[in-house]
Design an enzyme around this catalytic site. Structure first.
Site, short mmCIF file in Angstrom:
data_model
loop_
_atom_site.label_atom_id
_atom_site.label_comp_id
_atom_site.label_asym_id
_atom_site.label_seq_id
_atom_site.Cartn_x
_atom_site.Cartn_y
_atom_site.Cartn_z
N HIS A 133 37.42 42.65 43.19
CA HIS A 133 37.83 43.80 42.37
C HIS A 133 37.01 43.66 41.10
CE1 HIS A 133 41.32 46.50 40.76
NE2 HIS A 133 40.12 47.05 40.61
N THR A 174 44.96 45.47 41.42
CA THR A 174 44.25 44.98 42.60
C THR A 174 45.08 45.16 43.86
OG1 THR A 174 43.01 43.42 41.24
CG2 THR A 174 43.10 42.96 43.61
N GLU A 224 43.73 48.94 53.12
CA GLU A 224 44.50 48.74 54.36
C GLU A 224 44.87 50.08 54.99
OE1 GLU A 224 47.22 45.52 55.30
OE2 GLU A 224 47.40 45.25 53.13
#
Length: 123
Positions: A67, A33, A41
């Site tokens: 996730h 994750t 990002e």
């Protein structure tokens, strides 16, 4: 100029180095994750990078994501970030990650525009 709707997609292939068992966020050889969120990002950073003043960059301030599906070693993952709002030095993004057409996770991300020199001087 940073505008709502700016978008970027980043890619990565799942390798041993980004698995949950290697990173330590889990104990199975699947996409971690934290690695998926780092790709999100990266997409957000690159979505606005060319629009920033010289000497400026963005830093992550908050990320929230589901996730919902695992990915195995060898899978090619894409993450897309799209600017949804701008408030002064705060940039808000919608982020999502996919393997082919299968949604792996989605959420929101906040980045701040900072002066590189001033930011590093705080260390």
């Amino acid at each position: 100029m940073i505008e709502i709707g700016l978008k970027h997609t980043s890619e990565m292939t799942v390798t041993d180095a980004v698995t949950a068992s290697y990173i330590g966020s889990g104990d199975m050889p699947v996409l971690a994750t934290p690695a998926m969120m780092a790709l999100m990002e990266n997409a957000a950073m690159l979505a606005v990078a060319k629009e920033l003043a010289e000497g400026s960059t963005t830093v992550g301030g908050h990320i929230e994501s589901s996730h919902i599906r695992p990915s195995k070693i060898g899978d090619k993952i894409t993450a897309t970030a799209e600017v949804t709002n701008i408030d002064g030095k705060k940039i808000f993004f919608k982020v999502s990650a996919y393997f082919e057409d299968v949604l792996l996770g989605e959420g929101t991300h906040l980045r701040f525009i900072v002066d590189r020199g001033k930011f590093m001087a705080k260390l």
